[in-house]
Design an enzyme around this catalytic site. Structure first.
Site, PDB file in Angstrom:
ATOM      1  N   SER A 121      -1.868 -28.355  55.712  1.00  0.00           N
ATOM      2  CA  SER A 121      -1.653 -28.043  58.154  1.00  0.00           C
ATOM      3  C   SER A 121      -3.192 -28.907  58.379  1.00  0.00           C
ATOM      4  O   SER A 121      -3.349 -29.221  57.699  1.00  0.00           O
ATOM      5  CB  SER A 121      -1.353 -26.775  58.446  1.00  0.00           C
ATOM      6  OG  SER A 121      -0.838 -25.953  57.593  1.00  0.00           O
TER       7      SER A 121
HETATM    8  N1  SAH Z   1      -1.131 -23.089  54.462  1.00  0.00           N
HETATM    9  C1  SAH Z   1      -0.999 -24.484  53.589  1.00  0.00           C
HETATM   10  C2  SAH Z   1       0.552 -25.360  54.425  1.00  0.00           C
HETATM   11  C3  SAH Z   1       1.976 -25.289  53.407  1.00  0.00           C
HETATM   12  S1  SAH Z   1       3.578 -25.938  54.233  1.00  0.00           S
HETATM   13  C4  SAH Z   1      -1.986 -25.036  54.121  1.00  0.00           C
HETATM   14  O1  SAH Z   1      -3.245 -24.642  53.676  1.00  0.00           O
HETATM   15  O2  SAH Z   1      -2.183 -25.885  54.846  1.00  0.00           O
HETATM   16  C5  SAH Z   1       4.205 -24.290  54.355  1.00  0.00           C
HETATM   17  C6  SAH Z   1       4.284 -23.604  52.501  1.00  0.00           C
HETATM   18  O3  SAH Z   1       5.178 -22.750  53.081  1.00  0.00           O
HETATM   19  C7  SAH Z   1       5.466 -24.827  52.153  1.00  0.00           C
HETATM   20  O4  SAH Z   1       4.598 -25.143  50.762  1.00  0.00           O
HETATM   21  C8  SAH Z   1       5.920 -24.353  51.872  1.00  0.00           C
HETATM   22  O5  SAH Z   1       7.064 -24.076  50.394  1.00  0.00           O
HETATM   23  C9  SAH Z   1       6.353 -22.496  51.918  1.00  0.00           C
HETATM   24  N2  SAH Z   1       6.625 -21.728  51.893  1.00  0.00           N
HETATM   25  C10 SAH Z   1       8.302 -22.751  53.098  1.00  0.00           C
HETATM   26  N3  SAH Z   1       9.282 -21.009  52.906  1.00  0.00           N
HETATM   27  C11 SAH Z   1       8.674 -20.173  52.126  1.00  0.00           C
HETATM   28  C12 SAH Z   1       8.630 -18.614  51.793  1.00  0.00           C
HETATM   29  N4  SAH Z   1       9.865 -18.462  52.689  1.00  0.00           N
HETATM   30  N5  SAH Z   1       7.952 -17.987  51.104  1.00  0.00           N
HETATM   31  C13 SAH Z   1       6.582 -18.554  51.157  1.00  0.00           C
HETATM   32  N6  SAH Z   1       6.212 -19.991  50.670  1.00  0.00           N
HETATM   33  C14 SAH Z   1       7.331 -20.484  51.843  1.00  0.00           C
END
Ligand code: SAH
Length: 273
Positions: A121
């Site tokens: 993010s």
């Molecule tokens: N928190 C991260 C952002 C990752 S992007 C950061 O520190 O930057 C969002 C993430 O959500 C992706 O890795 C995706 O695989 C995950 N995601 C999407 N749907 C999900 C679900 N139902 N359960 C867990 N993770 C999920």
């Protein structure tokens, strides 16, 4: 018989935009997701020394304290005031959470690809979501849905004693585990491989929940795993998305507020191995 109503059921823009079919709008990709949207164009900052074509990743270790200081300075200028969040973001080396080839860009105010079509993010988004979730509170146990590479969980763990984070993509879960094992957050983040839409019932209630991927609706299970008085923040929608803040005001009451326009990767059910 009608299905039982979602606690926050009401007509939503998200429901309408679901008809467009595409999870992300035109011109949007995973690499520019998990960001705030200003008008029709993605948010960009003017070029600063931190954004110039930067030194090779190998040299970044030496410069990263200064680059992080600049990043935190920009976050302040963009309205982030929670000192816990700012000092946590000063402490966590974001460049260690992205691929070496992208490390030189780690302190731009941008989302970056982390593989598997997902993103780390944008720093402002992380700072804003955590500030809003923790505002006026000192959460002890927090849940993150969508750990990705583990960056946001590491930031949280700087000031929250017990962080639980769920990731549904096996490769990212493994990556997050390695990244988190290196840092000072070690031991404070408990990672789970699974579908975060179900939450983590056996660890509930949580003093805060932050969701890093956008669903058409915020999963109902999460609302019930929020402690009374605690806050959840999540993007909601498909082609058009907004950050939503939910506060649990009682055993069966929740208050909902719509915040900024954003663009996040989609929240998906099940797991991917
Ligand atoms: N928190 C991260 C952002 C990752 S992007 C950061 O520190 O930057 C969002 C993430 O959500 C992706 O890795 C995706 O695989 C995950 N995601 C999407 N749907 C999900 C679900 N139902 N359960 C867990 N993770 C999920």
């Amino acid at each position: 018989m009608n299905k039982p109503r979602h606690p926050l059921d009401k007509p939503l823009r998200a429901a309408r935009s679901a008809a467009t079919g595409s999870a992300l709008g035109p011109g949007y990709s995973a690499a520019n997701s998990n960001t705030r949207i200003h008008g029709p164009r993605p948010f960009t900052l003017p070029q600063s020394p931190a954004q110039a074509p930067a030194a090779p990743a190998a040299n970044l270790g030496l410069n990263s304290d200064r680059l992080r200081l600049q990043m935190v300075h920009r976050l302040r200028e963009q309205g982030i005031v929670d000192e816990r969040v700012l000092s946590a973001m000063q402490a966590v080396p974001r460049h260690l959470f992205v691929d070496q080839g992208l490390a030189s860009r780690a302190y731009e105010d941008a989302a970056l690809p982390i593989g598997y079509g997902q993103t780390i993010s944008q720093p402002w988004v992380v700072a804003h979501m955590l500030s809003v979730m923790c505002d006026g509170r000192s959460p002890v146990r927090v849940l993150e849905i969508g750990a990705g590479c583990g960056y946001q969980a590491a930031v949280l763990a700087q000031f929250v004693p017990e962080v639980h984070a769920i990731e549904r993509v096996r490769g990212l879960y493994e990556q997050a585990r390695l990244n988190l094992a290196q840092g000072r957050a070690r031991g404070r983040v408990r990672l789970t491989f699974g579908d975060g839409m179900q939450g983590l019932e056996h660890r509930a209630p949580f003093d805060g929940i932050v969701v890093a991927a956008a669903g058409v609706k915020i999963p109902e299970a999460l609302l019930h795993q929020l402690a009374v008085g605690a806050r959840l923040i999540a993007p909601e929608g498909t082609a058009h998305q907004r950050l939503i803040l939910i506060e649990r005001t009682g055993p069966s009451s929740w208050h909902r507020l719509e915040l900024e326009d954003v663009r996040f990767v989609p929240l998906r059910p099940g797991t991917q191995t």
